[in-house]
Design a protein around this motif. Sequence first.
Motif, mmCIF file in Angstrom:
data_model
loop_
_atom_site.group_PDB
_atom_site.id
_atom_site.type_symbol
_atom_site.label_atom_id
_atom_site.label_comp_id
_atom_site.label_asym_id
_atom_site.label_seq_id
_atom_site.Cartn_x
_atom_site.Cartn_y
_atom_site.Cartn_z
ATOM 1 N N GLN A 526 0.832 -1.188 0.000
ATOM 2 C CA GLN A 526 0.000 0.000 0.000
ATOM 3 C C GLN A 526 0.879 1.256 0.000
ATOM 4 O OE1 GLN A 526 -3.318 0.144 -0.269
ATOM 5 N NE2 GLN A 526 -3.390 -2.099 -0.450
ATOM 6 N N PHE A 527 0.408 2.291 -0.692
ATOM 7 C CA PHE A 527 1.130 3.557 -0.743
ATOM 8 C C PHE A 527 1.235 4.145 0.664
ATOM 9 C CE2 PHE A 527 1.311 8.162 -1.077
ATOM 10 C CZ PHE A 527 2.366 8.329 -1.955
ATOM 11 N N GLY A 528 2.431 4.590 1.040
ATOM 12 C CA GLY A 528 2.648 5.138 2.368
ATOM 13 C C GLY A 528 3.145 4.120 3.358
ATOM 14 N N ASP A 529 3.073 2.853 3.017
ATOM 15 C CA ASP A 529 3.552 1.806 3.906
ATOM 16 C C ASP A 529 5.088 1.765 3.858
ATOM 17 O OD1 ASP A 529 3.912 -0.298 5.533
ATOM 18 O OD2 ASP A 529 2.852 -1.771 4.297
ATOM 19 N N GLY A 530 5.734 1.567 5.010
ATOM 20 C CA GLY A 530 7.186 1.543 5.055
ATOM 21 C C GLY A 530 7.789 0.400 4.258
ATOM 22 N N ASP A 531 7.047 -0.693 4.110
ATOM 23 C CA ASP A 531 7.565 -1.832 3.369
ATOM 24 C C ASP A 531 7.666 -1.563 1.873
ATOM 25 O OD1 ASP A 531 7.775 -3.230 5.709
ATOM 26 O OD2 ASP A 531 5.794 -4.181 5.521
ATOM 27 N N THR A 532 7.012 -0.507 1.397
ATOM 28 C CA THR A 532 7.071 -0.197 -0.037
ATOM 29 C C THR A 532 8.287 0.658 -0.387
ATOM 30 O OG1 THR A 532 5.694 1.775 0.285
ATOM 31 C CG2 THR A 532 4.558 -0.295 -0.215
ATOM 32 N N VAL A 533 9.094 1.010 0.607
ATOM 33 C CA VAL A 533 10.277 1.840 0.375
ATOM 34 C C VAL A 533 11.498 0.931 0.233
ATOM 35 C CG1 VAL A 533 11.738 3.685 1.267
ATOM 36 C CG2 VAL A 533 9.261 3.714 1.692
ATOM 37 N N TYR A 534 12.279 1.136 -0.818
ATOM 38 C CA TYR A 534 13.493 0.350 -1.026
ATOM 39 C C TYR A 534 14.467 0.669 0.105
ATOM 40 C CZ TYR A 534 16.920 -2.207 -3.839
ATOM 41 O OH TYR A 534 17.803 -3.142 -4.296
ATOM 42 N N PRO A 535 15.066 -0.355 0.754
ATOM 43 C CA PRO A 535 15.846 -0.114 1.977
ATOM 44 C C PRO A 535 16.991 0.879 1.814
ATOM 45 C CG PRO A 535 15.427 -2.455 1.684
ATOM 46 C CD PRO A 535 14.943 -1.790 0.442
ATOM 47 N N ASN A 613 -2.412 8.635 2.220
ATOM 48 C CA ASN A 613 -2.981 7.328 2.563
ATOM 49 C C ASN A 613 -2.856 6.331 1.426
ATOM 50 O OD1 ASN A 613 -3.797 8.215 5.113
ATOM 51 N ND2 ASN A 613 -5.621 9.198 4.224
ATOM 52 N N ASP A 614 -3.416 6.657 0.306
ATOM 53 C CA ASP A 614 -3.425 5.707 -0.800
ATOM 54 C C ASP A 614 -2.534 6.145 -1.944
ATOM 55 O OD1 ASP A 614 -6.908 5.300 -0.154
ATOM 56 O OD2 ASP A 614 -5.230 4.081 0.544
ATOM 57 N N SER A 615 -2.784 7.300 -2.484
ATOM 58 C CA SER A 615 -2.021 7.774 -3.634
ATOM 59 C C SER A 615 -2.055 9.296 -3.646
ATOM 60 C CB SER A 615 -2.587 7.199 -4.931
ATOM 61 O OG SER A 615 -3.910 7.686 -5.142
ATOM 62 N N LEU A 616 -1.264 9.862 -4.563
ATOM 63 C CA LEU A 616 -1.220 11.309 -4.664
ATOM 64 C C LEU A 616 -2.508 11.891 -5.219
ATOM 65 C CD1 LEU A 616 2.389 11.865 -5.993
ATOM 66 C CD2 LEU A 616 1.523 12.326 -3.711
ATOM 67 N N GLU A 617 -3.319 11.067 -5.871
ATOM 68 C CA GLU A 617 -4.575 11.584 -6.406
ATOM 69 C C GLU A 617 -5.593 11.852 -5.312
ATOM 70 O OE1 GLU A 617 -2.891 9.176 -7.680
ATOM 71 O OE2 GLU A 617 -2.382 9.869 -9.699
#
Length: 826
Positions: A526-535, A613-617
Amino acid sequence: MSRWFRSEHMEYISLIVNEDAAHDCLADLGKLSAIQFTDLNPDLTPFQRRYVSYVRRCDELERKLRFFGNECDNFGLKLDTAGDIDTFLESSSGSGRAITAGGGDKKGTQLLESLEVELDGYESQLRELNAYSEKLTREYNEKVELQEVLEKARRFFMTDAPRLAVSELSTGRPGSAEGLLAGAHDDEARDMDMRFSSITGVVSTEEKVRFERMIFRATRGNCYVRFAPIKQPITDPETGSLIEKCVFIVFFKSLSIETKLKKICDAFFAHRYSLPDMDDAPAVDRMLTENAQELVDSRTVLLKNQDTRFRLCQMLAQHTERWTWIVLREKAVYHTLNMFKADVSGMLRGEGWVISEHFEDVRMSVNRAHSDMDHSMPNYVDQVPKPWPTPPTHFTTNKFTYGYQEFVNTYGIPRYREANPALFTAATFPFLFGVMYGDIGHGLFLFSAGLYLLWNEEKNEKAKLDEMTAGMHTGRYMMVMMGFFAVYAGFVYNDCFSLGLNLFGSRWVFSSDAPEEGEVAEMTGQFGDGDTVYPFGLDPMWHVAQNELLFFNSFKMKLSVIFGIFQMFAGTCLRGINYIYFGKNADYDGEWVACNGGGDGTCTPWGYECQGNDSLEDKCPLDFGGSGDGCQPPNLITSLINIALSPGNVDEPMYYGQAQMQNFLLLIAGISVPVLLLAKPYFLSKQMEANHHSAHDDDEEEEDHGMGEIIIHQAIETIEFVLGMVSNTASYLRLWALSLAHSELATVFWEKAMLSTLNMNWFATFIGYGIFAGTTFGVLLMMDVLECFLHALRLHWVEFQNKFFSADGIRFAPYSFKQILKDASA
């Protein structure tokens, strides 16, 4: 590091020594490398100095040692090293004693006299052998040339001459009957009349064509010339070089032509030889045999002479460098003594700058040198008032910091006790280089090269290196750090030979295993989740995205501006620190406060973190205005430009009230310009007015003239600073430009040289790899390293150092035996 931030404290001292102990004093002080003497006899020429005779004796000894070195070079002998310089200085006792080759512990004048006697003997012996060798070589060459002339002339008369005679008889006119019936005495007389004279000799092959042309022109073609090359080169007795020569024989029929030919031979340094009658075969054979025997005897004597010279040069090669070091040390002592002044008979006075922490060491050395003499001698070492306000600058460096200090000194020597740029350059220079050169693969090559230099550090310290290798050895630690930061930046860019590395697993995936061009990747979470960020670093998926170039340009451009602003702001802060340290209140209040208040981009408050929360839109909760209500990343370059060109207009705000804050900062920047222009002259005028009241003899005209110069200088400083803040900020965009150029070149080399040949046969792949490796090494590992180095150099010399660095200091040049010997060995 605090000692490296500001130069060492200096003290100006005066020392008075007894003339008999002066040599021993300076012999000890030369080992300390802590004092720089001042010339107290500036009005005297070098030939009027007190110890000029000793200096001349040292020069003469140096000439003899250079002669020994040249003779050893002629035999291909390498001079034996005298060992480590520190070991050499320690092997000599504290009073400047040295052990000569002949044995014996001598010092001062005794040492010079011993060396003169010893070296005079060796020089006379070697010169006598050289003169004898030159004479023997000349005699040997003459016998070799005579042997060749005899052999070539006999061959000519046995082969060519009969053939020419037959040719003349076959083409000659038939004689009358009376002529055929002539008497025997008439035939003999006619034979003597038709016999040609000849000149034989040897000439250089290089002069052969010119020699032949000159003979033809001088005799108008009335002679016959033949040449025959000598296969074995002949040694020049004066230079020792090998010269190609050839035998010549000239036939003529006139005394005037003979005179001309002899002059031509002398002009071309041709050696002429007299030969017996070639028709007398026994005489020719006898002469050949005798000359061959003499040739063997001459060669035996010549080889014996050469062996004697070789053994003598072998012995000299073992001691020449040590003798040279001894002479250089003694010459340095007497050259420094020429700076002393003899105010009182039997006493010498010297003055100079000394490092404060070594002051007691200097005093102890002087006292020890006097106490070593068998009787008590007066001496004096103490501080005296400084003759000028600026002492020399000296930094204590080690193997790591020396390269960076020389890096800064190349631009200019820091002023005494001024903030040293080298302390910050040691960290920022390799970092900015890495930002421009960022690539894991290429950086590893550079890092490995630096490690190789560190591995061979001790070996290179003792070896005699050429200029380029010595420079690389000096910057070995710098090269290691440049390679390290290039690898670090490569991990941040996720770039290895233009390829992205999926080290931690991409946070973007395609719906199919074989995505087609134009297919959109989806996030793994999900957008904003820390797991979606490359370490660490950038996601490798950006390297295959269509907007790869646009994203990397934006990323690197913003980094360049941010790094530039921070480094320039640090330079401005160092300027204020210098003003505070030197107590320049007018400069601090009138320049630094205005410069810092004007802002260089760092005064902008930090923006709040955009929450999504979800996306920039989705609707942004910040409601700051713009298309993203504060969650849309702004164009940093455009935002900075619009602060001045479009006040109050912000396309994508980062925090609430950004437009009002930017207007406020712009107002402060505008006000700071007149403050920067007028504040310092105002404070200085107040100081001059106070000084004028305290000293009534000051000239009003000179005061006005000085005030006018201050205003003009301050106006120049203001214009330079204001324009420089804009141009210097733009100059940091070279970080982005060179990083982009490096990555794009690597991409082109990979795609055109390797990727295009992988689908062909193995031979094409082999050739493609060769092209890829060659272009990568030549362009990216050689040219681009130099290019990034020079651009990082410019950023430090111009954009960073001009904010605070005066670069008008005087380098501390200590009286140091170690430095003198190191320069002589380079």
